[in-house]
Design a protein around this motif. Structure first.
Motif, short mmCIF file in Angstrom:
data_model
loop_
_atom_site.label_atom_id
_atom_site.label_comp_id
_atom_site.label_asym_id
_atom_site.label_seq_id
_atom_site.Cartn_x
_atom_site.Cartn_y
_atom_site.Cartn_z
N MET A 1 18.31 -7.99 -15.64
CA MET A 1 18.56 -6.80 -15.79
C MET A 1 17.61 -6.16 -14.66
O MET A 1 16.48 -6.38 -14.33
N THR A 2 18.11 -5.04 -14.06
CA THR A 2 17.46 -4.27 -12.67
C THR A 2 16.59 -3.43 -13.27
O THR A 2 16.84 -2.56 -14.25
N LEU A 3 15.36 -3.64 -12.75
CA LEU A 3 14.25 -2.47 -13.24
C LEU A 3 14.32 -1.22 -12.44
O LEU A 3 14.99 -1.44 -11.28
N ARG A 4 14.06 -0.05 -13.08
CA ARG A 4 14.19 1.24 -12.45
C ARG A 4 12.95 2.16 -12.87
O ARG A 4 12.28 1.72 -13.68
N ALA A 5 12.51 3.04 -12.30
CA ALA A 5 11.57 3.98 -12.43
C ALA A 5 11.55 4.53 -13.65
O ALA A 5 12.72 4.79 -14.22
N GLY A 6 10.78 4.32 -14.58
CA GLY A 6 10.77 4.89 -15.87
C GLY A 6 11.00 3.94 -17.22
O GLY A 6 10.82 3.90 -18.19
N ASP A 7 11.46 2.40 -16.67
CA ASP A 7 11.60 1.40 -17.66
C ASP A 7 10.33 1.08 -18.19
O ASP A 7 9.09 0.73 -17.58
N LYS A 8 10.27 0.69 -19.49
CA LYS A 8 9.10 0.12 -20.29
C LYS A 8 8.91 -1.39 -20.02
O LYS A 8 10.35 -2.03 -20.32
N VAL A 9 7.91 -1.81 -19.76
CA VAL A 9 7.73 -3.23 -19.36
C VAL A 9 6.50 -3.94 -19.86
O VAL A 9 5.56 -3.12 -20.39
N VAL B 1 7.33 1.53 -15.43
CA VAL B 1 7.59 1.19 -13.90
C VAL B 1 7.46 2.85 -13.26
O VAL B 1 8.37 3.58 -13.53
N THR B 2 6.61 2.86 -12.37
CA THR B 2 6.45 4.32 -11.85
C THR B 2 7.01 4.47 -10.48
O THR B 2 7.51 5.64 -10.14
N SER B 3 7.02 3.37 -9.81
CA SER B 3 7.88 3.44 -8.60
C SER B 3 8.33 1.86 -8.13
O SER B 3 7.75 0.98 -8.88
N CYS B 4 9.43 1.72 -7.57
CA CYS B 4 9.89 0.27 -7.07
C CYS B 4 10.64 0.46 -5.74
O CYS B 4 11.21 1.57 -5.18
N GLY B 5 10.40 -0.64 -5.15
CA GLY B 5 11.21 -0.67 -4.00
C GLY B 5 12.38 -1.77 -3.99
O GLY B 5 12.53 -2.33 -5.02
N ASN B 6 12.65 -2.58 -2.85
CA ASN B 6 13.59 -3.62 -2.78
C ASN B 6 12.81 -4.86 -3.50
O ASN B 6 13.61 -5.95 -3.92
N ASP B 7 11.71 -4.99 -2.70
CA ASP B 7 11.09 -6.30 -3.34
C ASP B 7 9.75 -6.11 -4.00
O ASP B 7 8.76 -7.12 -4.17
N TYR B 8 9.23 -5.02 -4.21
CA TYR B 8 8.00 -4.80 -5.05
C TYR B 8 8.11 -3.55 -5.83
O TYR B 8 9.04 -2.65 -5.94
N GLY B 9 7.21 -3.25 -6.73
CA GLY B 9 6.81 -1.90 -7.60
C GLY B 9 5.72 -1.82 -8.15
O GLY B 9 4.80 -2.60 -7.85
N TRP B 10 5.40 -0.66 -8.77
CA TRP B 10 4.07 -0.31 -9.37
C TRP B 10 4.42 -0.14 -10.86
O TRP B 10 5.47 0.64 -11.41
N THR C 1 0.85 -1.19 0.05
CA THR C 1 -0.03 -0.01 0.00
C THR C 1 0.74 1.16 0.08
O THR C 1 0.29 2.11 -0.10
N SER C 2 2.18 1.26 0.50
CA SER C 2 3.05 2.34 0.26
C SER C 2 3.83 2.57 -1.10
O SER C 2 4.15 1.42 -1.56
N ARG C 3 3.88 3.76 -1.55
CA ARG C 3 4.54 3.77 -2.70
C ARG C 3 5.75 4.96 -2.66
O ARG C 3 5.67 6.06 -2.71
N PRO C 4 6.91 4.50 -2.05
CA PRO C 4 8.00 5.16 -1.70
C PRO C 4 8.80 5.96 -2.97
O PRO C 4 8.35 5.28 -3.96
N SER C 5 9.39 6.80 -2.78
CA SER C 5 10.41 7.25 -4.03
C SER C 5 11.35 6.23 -4.34
O SER C 5 11.71 5.31 -3.61
N CYS C 6 11.42 6.03 -5.65
CA CYS C 6 12.01 4.82 -6.14
C CYS C 6 13.54 4.73 -5.73
O CYS C 6 14.39 5.35 -5.78
N ASP D 1 1.41 3.44 -11.64
CA ASP D 1 0.74 3.59 -10.34
C ASP D 1 -0.43 3.07 -10.04
O ASP D 1 -1.08 3.32 -9.26
N CYS D 2 -0.89 1.73 -10.79
CA CYS D 2 -1.93 1.00 -10.61
C CYS D 2 -1.73 -0.56 -10.46
O CYS D 2 -2.53 -1.15 -10.15
N VAL D 3 -0.57 -0.87 -11.30
CA VAL D 3 -0.62 -2.52 -11.30
C VAL D 3 0.74 -2.74 -10.36
O VAL D 3 1.90 -2.15 -10.35
N PHE D 4 0.43 -3.57 -9.38
CA PHE D 4 1.31 -3.78 -8.52
C PHE D 4 2.31 -5.30 -8.69
O PHE D 4 1.76 -6.11 -9.65
N PHE D 5 3.61 -5.13 -8.72
CA PHE D 5 4.13 -6.46 -8.81
C PHE D 5 5.34 -6.76 -7.77
O PHE D 5 5.89 -5.85 -7.13
#
Length: 264
Positions: free
Chosen positions: A87-95, A62-71, A5-10, A74-78
């Protein structure tokens, strides 16, 4: 899953490495190739994956990501254990992702995610994908009619990614292909032509189920997203998200509204 439920800065995601990643990527790209597609959501078997009515293949950012999850968008959780490849995912990556909708909570969750690049897209000179910027002429349940010429079914996953239910007069940018011999179109991606946020606006009128903000922004309570338990009244100061919409005397429609709390 409390972090969901939390979306921290990437920060960087620790992506999952899988020897079958290339196979899945080829599978996903096979889906993309089989159905006309261009930088938008794609669908297998036209509307849904076979035997999986709550699943779609979508492309997003990918609009935000943490160590073990991301969005995604802003509406699809993974979670990172469903990410394929080293390859490491970062905010801004197209998936590309297989996305499921929970039938009870209506939340969207990706079951498989892989990074996408322009080089992965097939080059088709005779692609039948078309771009259209048009006004919604009518809405009947989840059937959206465009300019009295085309219509399409808005499934719940596409609606969730779009972020609102279209209304008569709304302007949409659509990537689509035509069902031969029919006025029905297959939508590959859809978004509001123009979308803006206004931090402060005043409710200036309400008449039955319709109202205005600042005498210039239209809204209808039947299609307005409101915080649980909140009802707007004339004089309230609110923050709103609005989309371009054509209506006599108005060119914007509010799609969500929340009260502005004044500092004590």
């Amino acid at each position: 899953m409390g972090a969901k439920t939390s979306r921290p800065s990437c920060t960087c995601c620790s992506c999952f490495s899988d020897c079958g990643g290339r196979c899945l990527l080829r599978l996903l790209l096979g889906v993309v190739y089989f159905f006309p597609w261009k930088f938008g959501s794609v669908e297998r078997d036209r509307t849904h994956l076979e035997d999986e009515p709550n699943t779609k293949v979508v492309k997003g950012i990918v609009t935000s990501c943490g160590n073990d999850y991301g969005w995604i968008d802003d509406c699809v959780f993974f979670s990172t254990d469903v990410v394929i490849g080293a390859m490491t995912l970062r905010a801004g990556d197209k998936v590309l992702a297989f996305v499921e909708e929970d039938p009870l909570s209506r939340e969207l969750k990706a079951t498989e995610v892989c990074i996408f690049s322009v080089q992965d897209a097939p080059k088709e000179a005779d692609s039948k994908i078309k771009d259209l910027s048009a006004c919604v002429s009518n809405v009947k349940k989840n059937i959206i009619y465009i300019a009295d010429e085309y219509h399409f079914y808005l499934d719940s996953i596409t609606k969730a990614i779009l972020g609102f239910m279209p209304y008569d007069g709304d302007w949409l940018d659509i990537e689509y292909s035509v069902v031969q011999g029919s006025s029905k179109i297959i939508v590959h991606s859809v978004k509001a032509t123009k979308r803006r946020r206004l931090e402060e606006a005043h409710v200036t009128s309400i008449n039955r189920r319709e109202g205005t903000l600042n005498h210039s922004i239209f809204f209808t309570l039947d299609s307005l997203h409101l915080p649980l338990g909140y009802t707007p009244f004339v004089g309230h100061m609110v923050s709103v998200v609005m989309v371009q919409s054509m209506r006599p005397n108005y060119s914007w429609r509010a799609i969500s509204m929340s009260p502005v709390t004044e500092a004590v």
